[in-house]
Design a protein around this motif. Structure first.
Motif, PDB file in Angstrom:
ATOM      1  N   LEU A 126     -16.363  47.816  36.091  1.00 54.94           N
ATOM      2  CA  LEU A 126     -17.341  47.228  35.198  1.00 54.94           C
ATOM      3  C   LEU A 126     -17.592  45.811  35.403  1.00 54.94           C
ATOM      4  O   LEU A 126     -18.745  45.352  35.275  1.00 54.94           O
ATOM      5  CB  LEU A 126     -16.938  47.711  33.820  1.00 54.94           C
ATOM      6  CG  LEU A 126     -17.075  49.247  33.421  1.00 54.94           C
ATOM      7  CD1 LEU A 126     -16.939  49.466  31.970  1.00 54.94           C
ATOM      8  CD2 LEU A 126     -18.614  50.168  33.800  1.00 54.94           C
ATOM      9  N   MET A 127     -16.168  45.094  35.679  1.00 55.66           N
ATOM     10  CA  MET A 127     -16.403  43.740  35.822  1.00 55.66           C
ATOM     11  C   MET A 127     -16.937  43.634  37.249  1.00 55.66           C
ATOM     12  O   MET A 127     -17.890  42.467  37.491  1.00 55.66           O
ATOM     13  CB  MET A 127     -15.100  43.062  35.906  1.00 55.66           C
ATOM     14  CG  MET A 127     -14.410  42.978  34.446  1.00 55.66           C
ATOM     15  SD  MET A 127     -15.279  41.757  33.393  1.00 55.66           S
ATOM     16  CE  MET A 127     -15.196  40.473  34.335  1.00 55.66           C
ATOM     17  N   GLY A 128     -16.733  44.396  38.120  1.00 56.59           N
ATOM     18  CA  GLY A 128     -17.534  44.402  39.652  1.00 56.59           C
ATOM     19  C   GLY A 128     -18.887  44.487  39.510  1.00 56.59           C
ATOM     20  O   GLY A 128     -19.685  43.721  40.148  1.00 56.59           O
ATOM     21  N   LEU A 129     -19.411  45.315  38.499  1.00 55.87           N
ATOM     22  CA  LEU A 129     -20.954  45.378  38.390  1.00 55.87           C
ATOM     23  C   LEU A 129     -21.450  44.229  37.789  1.00 55.87           C
ATOM     24  O   LEU A 129     -22.332  43.918  38.159  1.00 55.87           O
ATOM     25  CB  LEU A 129     -21.227  46.630  37.260  1.00 55.87           C
ATOM     26  CG  LEU A 129     -22.587  47.015  36.945  1.00 55.87           C
ATOM     27  CD1 LEU A 129     -23.551  47.311  38.179  1.00 55.87           C
ATOM     28  CD2 LEU A 129     -22.859  47.949  36.061  1.00 55.87           C
ATOM     29  N   LEU A 176     -15.729  50.074  45.703  1.00 58.85           N
ATOM     30  CA  LEU A 176     -15.999  50.125  44.059  1.00 58.85           C
ATOM     31  C   LEU A 176     -17.390  50.364  43.908  1.00 58.85           C
ATOM     32  O   LEU A 176     -17.924  50.904  42.926  1.00 58.85           O
ATOM     33  CB  LEU A 176     -15.494  48.666  43.730  1.00 58.85           C
ATOM     34  CG  LEU A 176     -15.673  48.276  42.001  1.00 58.85           C
ATOM     35  CD1 LEU A 176     -14.535  47.299  41.593  1.00 58.85           C
ATOM     36  CD2 LEU A 176     -16.859  47.572  41.871  1.00 58.85           C
ATOM     37  N   LEU A 177     -18.372  49.599  44.736  1.00 58.28           N
ATOM     38  CA  LEU A 177     -19.674  49.875  44.265  1.00 58.28           C
ATOM     39  C   LEU A 177     -20.197  51.377  44.457  1.00 58.28           C
ATOM     40  O   LEU A 177     -20.962  51.801  43.659  1.00 58.28           O
ATOM     41  CB  LEU A 177     -20.453  48.767  45.602  1.00 58.28           C
ATOM     42  CG  LEU A 177     -22.187  48.978  45.329  1.00 58.28           C
ATOM     43  CD1 LEU A 177     -22.728  48.886  44.064  1.00 58.28           C
ATOM     44  CD2 LEU A 177     -22.611  48.010  46.392  1.00 58.28           C
ATOM     45  N   GLN A 178     -19.566  51.933  45.467  1.00 58.01           N
ATOM     46  CA  GLN A 178     -19.901  53.416  45.616  1.00 58.01           C
ATOM     47  C   GLN A 178     -19.296  54.276  44.283  1.00 58.01           C
ATOM     48  O   GLN A 178     -20.218  55.125  44.015  1.00 58.01           O
ATOM     49  CB  GLN A 178     -19.065  53.911  46.694  1.00 58.01           C
ATOM     50  CG  GLN A 178     -19.764  55.352  47.271  1.00 58.01           C
ATOM     51  CD  GLN A 178     -21.002  55.471  47.607  1.00 58.01           C
ATOM     52  OE1 GLN A 178     -21.767  54.551  48.390  1.00 58.01           O
ATOM     53  NE2 GLN A 178     -21.806  56.480  46.869  1.00 58.01           N
ATOM     54  N   ARG A 179     -18.272  53.753  43.892  1.00 64.75           N
ATOM     55  CA  ARG A 179     -18.023  54.596  42.715  1.00 64.75           C
ATOM     56  C   ARG A 179     -18.975  54.337  41.269  1.00 64.75           C
ATOM     57  O   ARG A 179     -19.053  55.285  40.748  1.00 64.75           O
ATOM     58  CB  ARG A 179     -16.460  54.056  41.985  1.00 64.75           C
ATOM     59  CG  ARG A 179     -15.315  54.665  42.993  1.00 64.75           C
ATOM     60  CD  ARG A 179     -13.986  54.461  42.518  1.00 64.75           C
ATOM     61  NE  ARG A 179     -13.697  52.992  42.043  1.00 64.75           N
ATOM     62  CZ  ARG A 179     -12.934  52.270  42.967  1.00 64.75           C
ATOM     63  NH1 ARG A 179     -12.753  52.649  44.114  1.00 64.75           N
ATOM     64  NH2 ARG A 179     -12.803  51.015  42.538  1.00 64.75           N
ATOM     65  N   LEU A 180     -19.316  53.242  41.350  1.00 62.14           N
ATOM     66  CA  LEU A 180     -20.312  52.724  40.425  1.00 62.14           C
ATOM     67  C   LEU A 180     -21.794  53.949  40.612  1.00 62.14           C
ATOM     68  O   LEU A 180     -22.270  54.214  39.586  1.00 62.14           O
ATOM     69  CB  LEU A 180     -20.741  51.314  40.439  1.00 62.14           C
ATOM     70  CG  LEU A 180     -19.636  50.585  39.769  1.00 62.14           C
ATOM     71  CD1 LEU A 180     -19.883  48.956  40.197  1.00 62.14           C
ATOM     72  CD2 LEU A 180     -19.487  50.504  38.415  1.00 62.14           C
ATOM     73  N   GLU A 194     -17.566  61.318  36.421  1.00 60.61           N
ATOM     74  CA  GLU A 194     -17.434  59.810  36.951  1.00 60.61           C
ATOM     75  C   GLU A 194     -17.214  58.802  35.951  1.00 60.61           C
ATOM     76  O   GLU A 194     -16.516  58.002  36.537  1.00 60.61           O
ATOM     77  CB  GLU A 194     -18.817  60.048  37.945  1.00 60.61           C
ATOM     78  CG  GLU A 194     -18.835  60.864  39.036  1.00 60.61           C
ATOM     79  CD  GLU A 194     -19.311  62.405  38.624  1.00 60.61           C
ATOM     80  OE1 GLU A 194     -19.589  62.619  37.207  1.00 60.61           O
ATOM     81  OE2 GLU A 194     -19.282  63.400  39.199  1.00 60.61           O
ATOM     82  N   LEU A 195     -18.022  58.912  35.063  1.00 61.81           N
ATOM     83  CA  LEU A 195     -17.836  57.737  34.046  1.00 61.81           C
ATOM     84  C   LEU A 195     -16.600  57.779  33.388  1.00 61.81           C
ATOM     85  O   LEU A 195     -15.975  56.447  33.185  1.00 61.81           O
ATOM     86  CB  LEU A 195     -18.830  58.126  32.912  1.00 61.81           C
ATOM     87  CG  LEU A 195     -20.171  57.300  33.352  1.00 61.81           C
ATOM     88  CD1 LEU A 195     -21.288  58.104  31.946  1.00 61.81           C
ATOM     89  CD2 LEU A 195     -20.418  56.074  33.564  1.00 61.81           C
ATOM     90  N   GLN A 196     -15.873  58.790  33.409  1.00 58.23           N
ATOM     91  CA  GLN A 196     -14.591  58.972  32.580  1.00 58.23           C
ATOM     92  C   GLN A 196     -13.532  58.097  33.416  1.00 58.23           C
ATOM     93  O   GLN A 196     -12.564  57.829  33.134  1.00 58.23           O
ATOM     94  CB  GLN A 196     -13.977  60.339  32.261  1.00 58.23           C
ATOM     95  CG  GLN A 196     -14.900  61.012  31.144  1.00 58.23           C
ATOM     96  CD  GLN A 196     -14.336  62.256  30.764  1.00 58.23           C
ATOM     97  OE1 GLN A 196     -13.128  62.390  30.753  1.00 58.23           O
ATOM     98  NE2 GLN A 196     -15.444  63.139  30.562  1.00 58.23           N
ATOM     99  N   HIS A 197     -13.828  57.861  34.851  1.00 61.21           N
ATOM    100  CA  HIS A 197     -12.751  57.659  35.822  1.00 61.21           C
ATOM    101  C   HIS A 197     -12.993  56.066  36.116  1.00 61.21           C
ATOM    102  O   HIS A 197     -12.439  55.306  37.069  1.00 61.21           O
ATOM    103  CB  HIS A 197     -12.677  58.566  37.173  1.00 61.21           C
ATOM    104  CG  HIS A 197     -12.138  59.583  37.080  1.00 61.21           C
ATOM    105  ND1 HIS A 197     -12.854  60.968  36.503  1.00 61.21           N
ATOM    106  CD2 HIS A 197     -10.883  59.877  37.166  1.00 61.21           C
ATOM    107  CE1 HIS A 197     -11.940  61.716  36.509  1.00 61.21           C
ATOM    108  NE2 HIS A 197     -10.837  61.346  37.043  1.00 61.21           N
TER     109      HIS A 197
END
Length: 319
Positions: free
Chosen positions: A14-17, A43-47, A5-8
């Motif tokens: 990260l800017m969204g975070l 995007l938040l769900q991916r984070l 998950e982190l690799q993707h």
């Protein structure tokens, strides 16, 4: 080891975070990233999946970051700032660098120019190191480009097309002999005089070809080499103590003329003046430290070579 998950995760995620941490609102963070609110929610769900944490909790007063999200803010911000710095122009300060610069030369050029290069080098880069090694006729064809920052060589050295090459100037050849040699009394020597005595050959290594043989044409077999060495100063010292002749550049012979008691006469045949070059790997073309070192080496050689060339355009190697 990074999870799948982190690799993707990409930079935009990260800017969204960071924007979510600053705004505590999906809509405002989406606007700053030029995304729709639904895209921002994905995007938040991916984070959340990548960090295995809710990251933000919805409340009546808005979104509140979890402890995990708060802890991520500093390292993520530092990483993004470091990534942004990759596009910044590289800087180089010779007086601060501790880098090791690598210079390859022939034995002859090591003796003719390297002491002057070293003098200038340590005046400007007192914390740096200079490492020299020997280049032979075809050694550059069999080594990796990262083994030298600069190569100083004559036109007789084969330079691969992975290198840039720039002309520094040329020297003139002469016939060098002891001041007590029978030919030293003559103001000029004939070809018969020249072939009557035995000779010294200074080899650059890498092949058995002797470039001056072409100029002697059909009389080449009359010249006999009685002493062969790769060391130019050894050749000059031997000339001063024997009746052997040495056909080579006048530069070092003139520099050591008094010490070794030498006399220099014009060659009794035509021979093209050897050209000397500065070369460097194309991969280091934009390296600020390499640029500084190339400029220093080129300037020093042009100050000491008898016939310097203008600081002009690069030439393409023939190999």
């Amino acid at each position: 080891m990074l999870s799948a998950e982190l690799q993707h995760l990409d930079m935009k995620s990260l800017m969204g975070l960071l924007y979510l941490l600053e705004e505590n609102n999906v809509g405002r963070a989406a606007n700053r990233l030029f995304l729709s609110q639904s895209a921002m929610s994905r995007l938040l769900q991916r984070l959340r999946d990548a960090f295995d944490d809710p990251l933000f909790i919805r409340t009546s007063k808005g979104m509140i970051p979890t402890a995990r999200a708060t802890a991520l803010e500093h390292p993520v911000r530092v990483m993004i700032e470091n990534m942004a710095g990759l596009n910044s122009p590289q800087t180089f300060s010779p007086d601060k660098t501790e880098r090791t610069f690598r210079l390859q030369t022939t034995h002859y050029q090591a003796q003719a120019y390297v002491p002057f290069i070293a003098s200038q080098f340590y005046q400007h880069a007192m914390h740096a190191s200079l490492e020299t090694s020997t280049v032979t006729e075809n050694s550059l064809l069999h080594t990796t480009d990262n083994q030298a920052d600069v190569v100083l060589c004559s036109e007789y050295i084969q330079v691969p097309n992975t290198f840039e090459r720039q002309l520094l100037g040329y020297e003139k050849f002469g016939c060098i002999m002891s001041a007590s040699h029978p030919l030293a009394k003559k103001s000029s020597i004939t070809l018969d005089d020249y072939l009557k005595y035995h000779h010294i050959l200074v080899s650059i290594g890498g092949s058995s070809r002797i470039y001056m043989n072409d100029a002697l044409a059909e009389r080449v077999r009359e010249r006999h080499f009685a002493f062969r060495t790769p060391y130019f100063l050894a050749a000059l010292a031997t000339v001063g103590r024997t009746n052997l002749l040495l056909s080579s550049s006048r530069l070092l012979a003139e520099r050591f003329q008094e010490q070794f008691q030498l006399v220099i006469r014009d060659l009794p045949f035509g021979f093209p003046d050897p050209r000397y070059y500065i070369c460097w790997p194309k991969a280091t073309e934009n390296d600020p430290g390499g640029q500084w070192f190339r400029q220093l080496c080129g300037q020093v050689v042009r100050e000491h070579i008898p016939y310097p060339s203008p600081d002009g355009n690069n030439e393409s190697p023939v190999i």
